[in-house]
Design a protein around this motif. Structure first.
Motif, PDB file in Angstrom:
ATOM      1  N   ALA A  50       2.853  13.731  -9.664  1.00 15.73           N
ATOM      2  CA  ALA A  50       3.790  12.636  -9.457  1.00 15.73           C
ATOM      3  C   ALA A  50       3.122  11.317  -9.870  1.00 15.73           C
ATOM      4  O   ALA A  50       1.903  11.248 -10.038  1.00 15.73           O
ATOM      5  CB  ALA A  50       4.194  12.570  -8.003  1.00 15.73           C
ATOM      6  N   LEU A  51       3.938  10.265 -10.005  1.00 11.14           N
ATOM      7  CA  LEU A  51       3.434   8.958 -10.364  1.00 11.14           C
ATOM      8  C   LEU A  51       3.459   8.063  -9.131  1.00 11.14           C
ATOM      9  O   LEU A  51       4.510   7.904  -8.500  1.00 11.14           O
ATOM     10  CB  LEU A  51       4.303   8.350 -11.469  1.00 11.14           C
ATOM     11  CG  LEU A  51       3.984   6.901 -11.847  1.00 11.14           C
ATOM     12  CD1 LEU A  51       2.601   6.786 -12.451  1.00 11.14           C
ATOM     13  CD2 LEU A  51       5.032   6.367 -12.808  1.00 11.14           C
ATOM     14  N   LEU A  52       2.328   7.472  -8.780  1.00 16.75           N
ATOM     15  CA  LEU A  52       2.231   6.524  -7.679  1.00 16.75           C
ATOM     16  C   LEU A  52       1.733   5.194  -8.237  1.00 16.75           C
ATOM     17  O   LEU A  52       0.693   5.154  -8.889  1.00 16.75           O
ATOM     18  CB  LEU A  52       1.260   7.013  -6.589  1.00 16.75           C
ATOM     19  CG  LEU A  52       1.513   8.368  -5.967  1.00 16.75           C
ATOM     20  CD1 LEU A  52       0.455   8.682  -4.915  1.00 16.75           C
ATOM     21  CD2 LEU A  52       2.889   8.434  -5.357  1.00 16.75           C
ATOM     22  N   GLU A  53       2.467   4.107  -7.972  1.00 11.80           N
ATOM     23  CA  GLU A  53       2.062   2.775  -8.400  1.00 11.80           C
ATOM     24  C   GLU A  53       2.112   1.865  -7.176  1.00 11.80           C
ATOM     25  O   GLU A  53       3.150   1.687  -6.580  1.00 11.80           O
ATOM     26  CB  GLU A  53       3.000   2.232  -9.474  1.00 11.80           C
ATOM     27  CG  GLU A  53       2.942   2.934 -10.786  1.00 11.80           C
ATOM     28  CD  GLU A  53       3.875   2.332 -11.829  1.00 11.80           C
ATOM     29  OE1 GLU A  53       4.444   1.260 -11.559  1.00 11.80           O
ATOM     30  OE2 GLU A  53       4.043   2.950 -12.881  1.00 11.80           O
ATOM     31  N   ALA A  54       0.945   1.278  -6.842  1.00 12.83           N
ATOM     32  CA  ALA A  54       0.861   0.420  -5.657  1.00 12.83           C
ATOM     33  C   ALA A  54       0.351  -0.961  -6.058  1.00 12.83           C
ATOM     34  O   ALA A  54      -0.575  -1.077  -6.863  1.00 12.83           O
ATOM     35  CB  ALA A  54      -0.066   1.041  -4.610  1.00 12.83           C
ATOM     36  N   GLY A  55       0.937  -1.986  -5.483  1.00 14.70           N
ATOM     37  CA  GLY A  55       0.443  -3.350  -5.681  1.00 14.70           C
ATOM     38  C   GLY A  55      -0.785  -3.602  -4.821  1.00 14.70           C
ATOM     39  O   GLY A  55      -1.574  -4.477  -5.084  1.00 14.70           O
ATOM     40  N   GLY A  56      -0.949  -2.788  -3.770  1.00 18.94           N
ATOM     41  CA  GLY A  56      -2.107  -2.867  -2.872  1.00 18.94           C
ATOM     42  C   GLY A  56      -2.992  -1.658  -3.079  1.00 18.94           C
ATOM     43  O   GLY A  56      -3.319  -1.291  -4.212  1.00 18.94           O
ATOM     44  N   ASP A 101       0.825  -1.199   0.000  1.00 18.96           N
ATOM     45  CA  ASP A 101       0.000   0.000   0.000  1.00 18.96           C
ATOM     46  C   ASP A 101       0.867   1.259   0.000  1.00 18.96           C
ATOM     47  O   ASP A 101       1.988   1.251   0.502  1.00 18.96           O
ATOM     48  CB  ASP A 101      -0.881   0.036   1.255  1.00 18.96           C
ATOM     49  CG  ASP A 101      -1.828  -1.156   1.344  1.00 18.96           C
ATOM     50  OD1 ASP A 101      -2.070  -1.799   0.302  1.00 18.96           O
ATOM     51  OD2 ASP A 101      -2.312  -1.444   2.456  1.00 18.96           O
ATOM     52  N   ILE A 102       0.290   2.346  -0.526  1.00 15.16           N
ATOM     53  CA  ILE A 102       0.914   3.666  -0.440  1.00 15.16           C
ATOM     54  C   ILE A 102      -0.078   4.583   0.270  1.00 15.16           C
ATOM     55  O   ILE A 102      -1.227   4.706  -0.140  1.00 15.16           O
ATOM     56  CB  ILE A 102       1.248   4.256  -1.826  1.00 15.16           C
ATOM     57  CG1 ILE A 102       2.256   3.377  -2.564  1.00 15.16           C
ATOM     58  CG2 ILE A 102       1.791   5.677  -1.671  1.00 15.16           C
ATOM     59  CD1 ILE A 102       2.538   3.828  -3.990  1.00 15.16           C
ATOM     60  N   GLU A 103       0.399   5.224   1.338  1.00 16.87           N
ATOM     61  CA  GLU A 103      -0.437   6.185   2.063  1.00 16.87           C
ATOM     62  C   GLU A 103       0.262   7.535   2.032  1.00 16.87           C
ATOM     63  O   GLU A 103       1.418   7.656   2.443  1.00 16.87           O
ATOM     64  CB  GLU A 103      -0.636   5.741   3.514  1.00 16.87           C
ATOM     65  CG  GLU A 103      -1.483   6.677   4.325  1.00 16.87           C
ATOM     66  CD  GLU A 103      -1.683   6.214   5.757  1.00 16.87           C
ATOM     67  OE1 GLU A 103      -2.108   7.053   6.566  1.00 16.87           O
ATOM     68  OE2 GLU A 103      -1.405   5.043   6.066  1.00 16.87           O
TER      69      GLU A 103
END
Length: 169
Positions: A162-168, A152-154
């Protein structure tokens, strides 16, 4: 008459198998430009990886002068492995082994392993973040930076282009 010289011992030492210097500098590219994005600030570790090893001290042996009196060897420095959670001590007590995938750090001679990567802001002080676990950002993610996490990204602040890539989540 002949004396026996003392055999000097060696001090204990600890070898760390990760980057213990958190001070990062931007990389100079071949074209002369500076890369503030890929700083590689995270010392990653995997479960079962040896992250530190203690070499015990050798006290040496006292000597003897020509009158049969004892000549003391020098005192050696002793050390011990200091560590926190998510770390296992080997059976012989000489190695620290990571119990989880995450990142390892050294703070005041104590080794820490965490499976959540926490930062204040994602900017030129951290560079891009690529992490195998969860990432928690207490502040903002600045324009042009990238955060990739298998978990997860919090973000508790603002994401600015910006670029956010989360597996969760």
């Amino acid at each position: 008459a002949e004396g026996i010289p003392p055999v000097q011992g060696t001090d204990a030492k600890i070898d760390y198998f990760f980057n213990t210097n958190p001070n990062v500098k931007p990389k100079m590219n071949e074209d002369g430009s500076v890369d503030f994005f890929n700083l590689e600030t995270i010392s990653k570790c995997t479960k079962g990886q040896v992250i530190a090893e203690l070499t015990k001290e050798d006290p040496g042996q006292p000597g003897q002068n020509v009158h049969g009196e004892r000549i003391a060897q020098r005192e050696v420095k002793k050390k011990s492995l200091k560590y926190s959670r998510n770390i296992e001590l080997s059976e012989d007590g000489l190695q620290l082994i990571a119990e989880v995938n995450g990142h390892v750090s050294l703070v005041d001679d104590k080794v820490f392993v965490a499976d959540i990567y926490e930062v204040d802001d994602v900017d030129t002080s951290t560079g891009n973040i690529e992490y195998a676990g969860n990432v928690m950002i207490r502040g903002n993610v600045r324009t042009g930076f990238c955060v990739q996490a298998e978990g997860d990204i919090e973000v508790r602040g603002v994401v600015e282009g910006a670029l956010l890539e989360a597996g969760g989540n």
